[in-house]
Design a protein around this motif. Sequence first.
Motif, PDB file in Angstrom:
ATOM      1  N   THR A 145       0.802  30.629 -21.467  1.00  0.00           N
ATOM      2  CA  THR A 145       1.138  32.049 -22.248  1.00  0.00           C
ATOM      3  C   THR A 145       0.139  33.144 -21.972  1.00  0.00           C
ATOM      4  N   LEU A 146      -0.821  32.776 -21.122  1.00  0.00           N
ATOM      5  CA  LEU A 146      -2.055  33.684 -20.834  1.00  0.00           C
ATOM      6  C   LEU A 146      -1.353  35.235 -20.564  1.00  0.00           C
ATOM      7  N   PRO A 147      -0.296  35.480 -19.805  1.00  0.00           N
ATOM      8  CA  PRO A 147      -0.013  36.882 -19.614  1.00  0.00           C
ATOM      9  C   PRO A 147       0.460  37.508 -20.730  1.00  0.00           C
ATOM     10  N   GLY A 148       1.306  36.755 -21.691  1.00  0.00           N
ATOM     11  CA  GLY A 148       1.794  37.401 -23.008  1.00  0.00           C
ATOM     12  C   GLY A 148       0.545  37.630 -23.936  1.00  0.00           C
ATOM     13  N   ILE A 149      -0.508  36.728 -23.911  1.00  0.00           N
ATOM     14  CA  ILE A 149      -1.809  36.779 -24.577  1.00  0.00           C
ATOM     15  C   ILE A 149      -2.581  38.268 -24.259  1.00  0.00           C
ATOM     16  N   ILE A 150      -2.574  38.475 -22.812  1.00  0.00           N
ATOM     17  CA  ILE A 150      -3.304  39.457 -22.403  1.00  0.00           C
ATOM     18  C   ILE A 150      -2.481  40.853 -22.703  1.00  0.00           C
ATOM     19  N   VAL A 151      -1.036  40.752 -22.574  1.00  0.00           N
ATOM     20  CA  VAL A 151      -0.134  41.951 -23.160  1.00  0.00           C
ATOM     21  C   VAL A 151      -0.301  42.397 -24.451  1.00  0.00           C
ATOM     22  N   GLY A 152      -0.381  41.210 -25.352  1.00  0.00           N
ATOM     23  CA  GLY A 152      -0.581  41.546 -26.675  1.00  0.00           C
ATOM     24  C   GLY A 152      -1.892  41.821 -27.188  1.00  0.00           C
ATOM     25  N   THR A 153      -2.935  41.307 -26.475  1.00  0.00           N
ATOM     26  CA  THR A 153      -4.371  41.863 -26.965  1.00  0.00           C
ATOM     27  C   THR A 153      -4.391  43.418 -26.556  1.00  0.00           C
ATOM     28  N   VAL A 154      -4.048  43.799 -25.422  1.00  0.00           N
ATOM     29  CA  VAL A 154      -4.302  45.344 -25.225  1.00  0.00           C
ATOM     30  C   VAL A 154      -3.342  46.010 -25.833  1.00  0.00           C
ATOM     31  N   LEU A 155      -2.159  45.666 -26.071  1.00  0.00           N
ATOM     32  CA  LEU A 155      -1.298  46.455 -27.058  1.00  0.00           C
ATOM     33  C   LEU A 155      -1.842  46.712 -28.311  1.00  0.00           C
ATOM     34  N   ALA A 156      -2.427  45.434 -28.737  1.00  0.00           N
ATOM     35  CA  ALA A 156      -2.761  45.696 -30.145  1.00  0.00           C
ATOM     36  C   ALA A 156      -4.239  46.620 -30.252  1.00  0.00           C
ATOM     37  N   PHE A 157      -4.823  46.528 -29.228  1.00  0.00           N
ATOM     38  CA  PHE A 157      -6.239  47.556 -29.173  1.00  0.00           C
ATOM     39  C   PHE A 157      -5.686  48.904 -29.088  1.00  0.00           C
ATOM     40  N   ALA A 158      -4.687  49.087 -28.162  1.00  0.00           N
ATOM     41  CA  ALA A 158      -4.283  50.302 -27.865  1.00  0.00           C
ATOM     42  C   ALA A 158      -3.677  50.937 -29.394  1.00  0.00           C
TER      43      ALA A 158
END
Length: 229
Positions: A145-158
């Motif tokens: 699930t790591l790619p989705g976690i990374i995307v979700g984290t950065v999108l939430a940060f933005a």
Amino acid sequence: MILSDPEWQAVVLSLKVSSIAVLFSLPFGILTAWILVRCQFPGKSLLDSIIHLPLVLPPVVVGYLLLMGLGRRGVIGQYLYDWFGFSFAFSWRGAALASAVIAFPLMVRAIRLALEAVDLRLEQAARTLGAGRWRVFFTITLPLTLPGIIVGTVLAFARSLGEFGATITFVSNIPQETRTLPLAMFTLIETPGAEGAAARLCVIAIALALLSLLISEWLARWGRKRMGA
């Protein structure tokens, strides 16, 4: 580009608020996504709708609900203040909470999509070989699930960087305490002769958002490549 001290303070505070918002909401985002994907229970659709409600509600409404619930005299906030002397309202902690609430659906959505793509047969095979539930989660499910976690984290940060409505409603616009980048821009736009400063902050906001999206895409590709996708 030379920024004044108040402008730098707004930029630094925004980065601080967004980082803390993402850091503390990530475990809940992973847990929520896992519950929505792996569990079946009455009211699941309602829970899903409530989680995604901040995406469609006006941010001011979210801020008002936070104020009524966690303000110093709020339903929950009054006990936090009376018992522990702690208050979210009119502090940077409240700004982080407002940003986390607004950005949470984006994080959950990205992680959920990644979880749905994980082959259940891999988890089942590991369980039949004697691996416990937690070991399967941390050695198989979470890495896949790591790619989705990374995307979700950065999108939430933005998204946290750009939060305005809920923040100003819940914690007001206090210099050096709650005046994040969007609130500082709003203040400068309302100030005669401050158009140049507002334009500088606008450029910085665009640059930070674009950088976040580029990093998100690069990290997602890196994650997929590492997973062999």
